[in-house]
Design an enzyme around this catalytic site. Structure first.
Site, PDB file in Angstrom:
ATOM      1  N   THR A 281     -43.624  42.062  38.271  1.00 16.84           N
ATOM      2  CA  THR A 281     -43.459  41.368  36.995  1.00 16.84           C
ATOM      3  C   THR A 281     -44.602  40.396  36.802  1.00 16.84           C
ATOM      4  O   THR A 281     -45.223  39.923  37.762  1.00 16.84           O
ATOM      5  CB  THR A 281     -42.158  40.547  36.947  1.00 16.84           C
ATOM      6  OG1 THR A 281     -42.216  39.515  37.947  1.00 16.84           O
ATOM      7  CG2 THR A 281     -40.936  41.409  37.140  1.00 16.84           C
ATOM      8  N   ASP A 282     -44.869  40.078  35.532  1.00  8.81           N
ATOM      9  CA  ASP A 282     -45.638  38.876  35.270  1.00  8.81           C
ATOM     10  C   ASP A 282     -44.754  37.712  35.711  1.00  8.81           C
ATOM     11  O   ASP A 282     -43.534  37.857  35.848  1.00  8.81           O
ATOM     12  CB  ASP A 282     -45.993  38.783  33.790  1.00  8.81           C
ATOM     13  CG  ASP A 282     -47.203  37.885  33.532  1.00  8.81           C
ATOM     14  OD1 ASP A 282     -47.537  37.070  34.419  1.00  8.81           O
ATOM     15  OD2 ASP A 282     -47.811  38.003  32.458  1.00  8.81           O
ATOM     16  N   TRP A 283     -45.363  36.556  35.923  1.00  5.95           N
ATOM     17  CA  TRP A 283     -44.646  35.440  36.543  1.00  5.95           C
ATOM     18  C   TRP A 283     -43.524  34.953  35.620  1.00  5.95           C
ATOM     19  O   TRP A 283     -43.758  34.350  34.585  1.00  5.95           O
ATOM     20  CB  TRP A 283     -45.623  34.326  36.874  1.00  5.95           C
ATOM     21  CG  TRP A 283     -46.224  34.429  38.244  1.00  5.95           C
ATOM     22  CD1 TRP A 283     -46.328  33.415  39.151  1.00  5.95           C
ATOM     23  CD2 TRP A 283     -46.802  35.582  38.885  1.00  5.95           C
ATOM     24  NE1 TRP A 283     -46.923  33.869  40.317  1.00  5.95           N
ATOM     25  CE2 TRP A 283     -47.225  35.195  40.186  1.00  5.95           C
ATOM     26  CE3 TRP A 283     -46.990  36.899  38.514  1.00  5.95           C
ATOM     27  CZ2 TRP A 283     -47.811  36.072  41.088  1.00  5.95           C
ATOM     28  CZ3 TRP A 283     -47.584  37.784  39.405  1.00  5.95           C
ATOM     29  CH2 TRP A 283     -47.989  37.373  40.671  1.00  5.95           C
ATOM     30  N   GLY A 284     -42.281  35.251  36.018  1.00  5.28           N
ATOM     31  CA  GLY A 284     -41.116  34.888  35.226  1.00  5.28           C
ATOM     32  C   GLY A 284     -40.772  35.899  34.150  1.00  5.28           C
ATOM     33  O   GLY A 284     -39.956  35.615  33.279  1.00  5.28           O
ATOM     34  N   GLY A 285     -41.358  37.079  34.217  1.00  4.53           N
ATOM     35  CA  GLY A 285     -41.125  38.091  33.201  1.00  4.53           C
ATOM     36  C   GLY A 285     -39.741  38.712  33.285  1.00  4.53           C
ATOM     37  O   GLY A 285     -39.174  38.865  34.365  1.00  4.53           O
TER      38      GLY A 285
END
Length: 771
Positions: A281-285
Site C-alpha cells: 500500500t501507499d502509506w496509510g492507503g
C-alpha cells in the site's frame, strides 16, 4: 487404565510435536528451505506480522498510535519496511522514497563529520523529455547503486501516473501524458535500478492523477480509458522489467479503493500481466485491511499492531481464508530473497556521488526543451555580459517537494553555472537578489514540513526604471521563471499555471529595455510541470524549458545556453494555449468543489495530444515538440511489407543538415481505421533518438510494430482487437510535424488478446466524442 494410557500417549505426542515444531523453526532457513516450507511452520501471528509493515522510523521507537515499532534504525530517514524474523533467516526489507533520488536523512545524531547525501536527479518529466531510454537506464543504474550503498532494499519509485491535468502537484514525479513514453521510461528506470540487486516499487497503481482529496477521491473511468491510457504504462513496465514491488494508490477506481481491488491487483496485475512480485500500500492507503489481503495487496504500510490483531482474528473466525494470507506471505518472502539485506550485503555508505553528479548533469541537458530561438539568439556568445533576473536565477529549483524531495550536499544555481562557463552575470543585480531572498527567509522561515504547498519568495518588484538602470551594457538579459510544486496539494491556475501579473510585467519591462539596446531576452522555465506561455512568449527571443533538472541545475542550463550541449529534448506533455483547452479542465479535480469525492474522466481516451490533434485544438507547443541548434532531414521511409501479418518493420533515414552536431528524436505515430469504435487521429506507437550526428552525417532508424500496437480495447468484448483495413504510419519530429507517411493493410479483424471483465464503472460516463 485405557483412558490413562490415552492421556499419556496424547501428552507424549504433544511434547514430540512441540519439539519437532521447535526444531523445525530453528533449522528451517529461508533459501535453504523453500518459501512454502517456511510458511508452513510460521505461526498465524508471525504471518500476520509479516504482511503488516513495521512503521515509519520517525515514530517507531515511541510506539505511537499502535505502530508496530521494531524498526532497527540502520537507515535513518528511510520510509519504512517489513518485519524481520531472524530465526527463519528472514530479513526486514528496508524501503526509501526516491522518485528523483534516494531520500534519507543526510545527517545522523547531529554528527556532521559523516554525511549521507544523495544525488538529486532530474525530475521524471525531465527524464521523459530526453526520449532516451538508454540514458534513463544509466540514471537508474547509478540511482540503484546509491540505494544499495546506503543499505536500502526497495526504492519507492518510479512514479508512473499519467499527467492528465497540468495542475496535479505531483506531475514532476511522473513522466508523460502518454502511456507509451511512461511505460518505456519506467521500464528503463526499473531495469537500471534493479541491475544493482535493489528493488523498485512502481507507483501509484493506478489513476492517482491528482493530489486534491487523494485519499478519498473516487476516479470514475471507463474500462477503455483505463486499459488504453491509465494502466498501459504500468503494463509495459511490468512486462519489460518485472519490478520487485508495485505500490497501490490512495484513490478509488470506480468505487473501490485500489488496495482493496481484486480486479486491479490480482485479475489484471498478477493474472493477466504476470507480475511476480508483491504489492504494497501507499502509506496509510485503503480502509479495509481484510479486503486488502483478499485483493492481493500483500503488504500493508506503514503498519500497526491493530492491523495484525484484525488479521489474526479474521483467520480465527474464518472471515479471512488462511490460504489467502499464506499466498501474500509467500510473495513477500520471494521479494525478501532478492534483497541486499538477505544477501547480507556490506553497504559502504559511500556511493560515488561525484561521478553520479556528472551523469545527472548530462541527463539534465538532454531533457531540456528549446521552445523558441528567434534569429539564432542561442547559443550565447562566449564571455557575454548577462543581466540576470528572477529569484530562480540565484536559487534555481532542482526538484519538487514531499516524498520526491532529495537531500543534497550542494546544488548549483544558474548564476553560478553561467559564471563557471565564462559568462559575466552583473554583480549589482546579483547582490540585490541575494539580499532580497535572504531577508525574505528571515521574515518567513521555511517550515519543517515540505509536503504540499511551499511558499515561494515573491519576485522582486522591479519597476521599468529599475530594469533600465540595471540592464545597461548587457549582451543578453535572462529571466528565470521559478515555480515549485509537491506532494499533498495541487497547483493553482492563477499565479502558478498562469504567471503572476508581476512576473508578466517583469518579462515585458526586461524585454523592452534589452530590445532598446538591440540585444536579446532569453527566458528559462524552471518548473516541475506545464505552464501557460502564450500570453508572454512574444516578448522573448528564446525560451528554454529547463524543468527541475537536479542538483547540477545551473551547470546543465549553462551547458545548453552556451552551446556546449545542443538541446535535444522534446516535450512529453502538451503546453496548451490556455487552461480551458485542457480536455480535463471542466472535471478536474472533481465534485463537490470544496472537497471533491468524485471525479469523472469525461475526456475518456482523449488525453493530451490525442485530444488536441483529434479535435483540432491548437496548442502553444505540441507533444513531441523541441528545437535544436541544427536541422535534420527525414527521408527513405520504408515498410517491410504492405500487408500486416505478425509484425511490420519501418525504417527511416535521418540526416543532420545543419552546422552543429546534434541528436534528433524521431516519433512514429499510427492512424488506425475506424469501424464501430472511434479512435484518436493518431497515437504514438514507437520512438527513437539518434546518436550525436555530425553535420552531414546520417543514421537509419528501425521501428517494429506488433499486433498489440494496432489494437484498440473493445469494452463489450473485453478484448484488444486490431480492426481490418488501412493503417497509416506517420514519422514525425512531433505529434503535429509529420515528415513522412506510408500505409499498410490488415486483411481482417484480429483479436490480439482476450482479457477479463474488470474495473467496470458503477455510473454511466458520458465520454467526449468526436461525432
Amino acid at each position: 487404565m485405557k483412558n490413562r494410557f490415552c492421556l499419556i500417549s496424547l501428552f507424549l505426542v504433544s511434547i514430540f510435536s512441540f519439539s519437532q515444531d521447535n526444531i523445525q523453526s530453528k533449522t528451517l532457513q529461508l533459501r535453504k528451505s523453500t518459501v512454502k516450507q517456511i510458511v508452513a511452520v510460521m505461526t498465524l501471528e508471525e504471518k500476520a506480522s509479516l504482511v503488516v509493515g513495521v512503521g515509519m522510523p520517525v515514530v517507531s521507537s515511541s510506539n505511537e498510535n499502535g505502530i508496530v515499532g521494531n524498526w532497527d534504525g540502520k537507515v535513518q530517514g528511510a520510509a519504512g519496511g517489513s518485519k524481520a524474523f531472524p530465526k527463519f533467516g528472514i530479513p526486514g526489507i528496508i524501503m526509501a522514497d526516491g522518485p528523483a533520488g534516494v531520500r534519507i536523512d543526510p545527517i545522523r545524531d547531529n554528527d556532521k563529520t559523516k554525511t549521507y547525501y544523495a544525488t538529486a536527479w532530474p525530475i521524471g518529466t525531465s527524464l521523459a523529455s530526453t526520449w532516451n531510454a538508454d540514458l534513463v537506464r544509466n540514471v537508474g543504474i547509478a540511482f540503484g547503486n546509491e540505494a544499495r550503498e546506503y543499505g536500502i532494499d526497495i526504492i519507492l519509485a518510479p512514479g508512473m501516473n499519467i499527467q492528465r491535468n497540468p495542475l496535479n502537484g505531483r506531475n514532476f514525479e511522473y513522466y508523460s501524458e502518454d502511456p507509451l513514453v511512461t511505460g518505456f521510461m519506467g521500464a528503463a528506470m526499473v531495469n537500471g535500478v534493479q541491475s544493482n540487486g535493489v528493488g523498485t516499487s512502481i507507483k501509484h497503481f493506478a489513476a492517482n492523477n491528482q493530489e486534491t482529496s487523494r485519499t478519498i477521491i473516487n476516479a470514475n473511468i471507463s474500462e477503455r480509458a483505463l486499459r488504453e491510457i491509465y494502466l498501459r504504462g504500468f503494463e509495459i513496465a511490468v512486462k519489460k522489467a518485472q519490478p520487485l514491488t508495485v505500490m497501490s494508490a490512495y484513490n478509488k477506481i470506480n468505487g473501490i479503493y485500489t488496495p482493496e481491488s481484486y480486479d486491479l491487483l490480482t485479475t489484471i496485475l498478477k493474472d493477466e500481466w504476470g507480475f511476480k512480485g508483491c504489492v504494497i500500500t501507499d502509506w496509510g492507503g485503503g480502509r479495509d485491511y481484510l479486503l486488502q489481503q483478499k485483493a492481493g495487496n500483500d503488504l500493508i504500510m506503514p503498519g500497526s499492531s491493530k492491523q495484525i490483531d484484525i488479521i489474526v482474528n479474521a483467520v480465527k473466525n474464518r472471515t479471512l481464508d488462511v490460504n489467502v494470507l499464506d499466498k501474500n506471505v509467500e510473495r513477500i518472502l520471494k521479494v525478501a530473497l532478492q534483497t541486499p539485506s538477505f544477501r547480507k550485503y556490506k553497504y559502504s555508505d559511500k556511493p560515488d556521488l561525484k561521478t553520479h553528479a556528472t551523469l545527472s548533469r548530462i541527463a539534465a541537458t538532454e531533457g531540456m526543451v528549446l521552445l523558441k530561438n528567434d534569429n539564432f539568439t542561442l547559443p550565447m556568445k562566449e564571455s557575454s555580459k548577462i543581466a540576470l533576473y528572477g529569484n530562480a536565477s540565484y536559487e534555481t529549483i532542482f526538484g519538487g517537494t514531499g516524498s520526491g524531495e532529495v537531500y543534497v550536499a550542494y546544488s548549483v544555481s544558474l548564476a553560478e553555472g553561467l559564471k563557471t562557463s565564462g559568462f559575466k552575470p552583473f554583480e549589482d543585480i546579483k547582490t540585490k537578489y541575494i539580499n532580497y531572498i535572504k531577508q525574505d527567509k528571515i521574515d518567513y522561515p521555511k517550515p519543517k514540513k515540505t509536503a504540499g504547498a511551499v511558499r515561494m519568495t515573491p519576485e522582486m518588484n522591479l519597476t521599468a526604471d529599475d530594469v533600465k538602470n540595471t540592464i545597461a551594457g548587457a549582451d543578453y538579459a535572462i529571466y528565470t521563471i521559478g515555480h515549485s510544486s509537491g506532494e499533498g496539494l495541487d497547483r493553482k491556475i492563477d499565479g502558478d499555471f498562469i504567471l503572476s501579473d508581476l512576473e508578466k510585467t517583469l518579462i515585458k519591462n526586461i524585454s523592452e529595455s534589452i530590445h532598446a539596446a538591440d540585444k536579446k531576452l532569453v527566458v528559462v522555465i524552471n518548473v516541475g510541470g506545464v505552464i501557460e506561455t502564450a500570453s508572454w512568449r512574444d516578448y522573448a527571443d528564446a525560451i528554454l524549458v529547463a524543468w527541475q533538472p537536479g542538483q547540477e541545475a545551473g551547470n546543465a542550463i549553462s551547458d545548453v545556453l552556451s552551446g556546449k550541449v545542443n538541446p535535444s529534448g522534446k516535450l512529453a506533455v502538451t503546453f496548451p494555449m490556455k487552461y480551458e483547452d485542457v480536455p480535463s479542465s471542466k472535471c478536474f479535480p472533481g465534485t463537490p468543489a470544496k472537497k471533491p469525492t468524485e471525479v469523472i474522466y469525461e475526456e475518456g481516451i482523449y488525453v493530451g495530444y490525442r485530444y488536441y490533434n483529434s479535435f483540432d485544438v491548437k496548442p502553444a507547443y505540441e507533444f513531441g515538440y523541441g528545437l535544436s541548434y541544427t536541422t535534420f532531414s527525414y527521408s527513405g521511409l520504408k515498410l517491410s511489407s504492405s500487408n500486416f501479418k505478425n509484425e511490420i518493420t519501418a525504417t527511416v533515414k535521418i540526416t543532420n543538415t545543419g552546422k552543429a552536431a546534434g541528436k534528433e528524436v524521431v516519433q512514429l505515430y499510427l492512424s488506425a481505421p475506424e469501424k464501430t469504435l472511434e479512435k484518436p487521429s493518431e497515437e504514438l506507437r514507437a520512438f527513437a533518438k539518434t546518436k550525436l550526428l555530425k553535420p552531414g552525417e546520417s543514421q537509419t532508424l528501425t521501428f517494429q510494430l506488433n499486433a498489440r500496437d494496432l489494437a484498440t480495447f473493445y469494452t463489450d468484448q473485453s478484448s484488444w482487437i486490431a480492426d481490418g483495413g488501412n493503417y497509416t504510419v506517420k514519422i514525425g519530429a512531433s505529434s503535429r510535424d509529420i515528415k513522412l507517411t506510408k500505409q499498410f493493410s490488415l486483411a481482417k479483424d484480429m483479436v490480439v488478446e482476450k482479457v477479463h471483465k474488470a474495473l467496470t464503472p458503477q455510473i454511466e460516463i458520458n465520454e467526449l466524442k468526436k461525432k
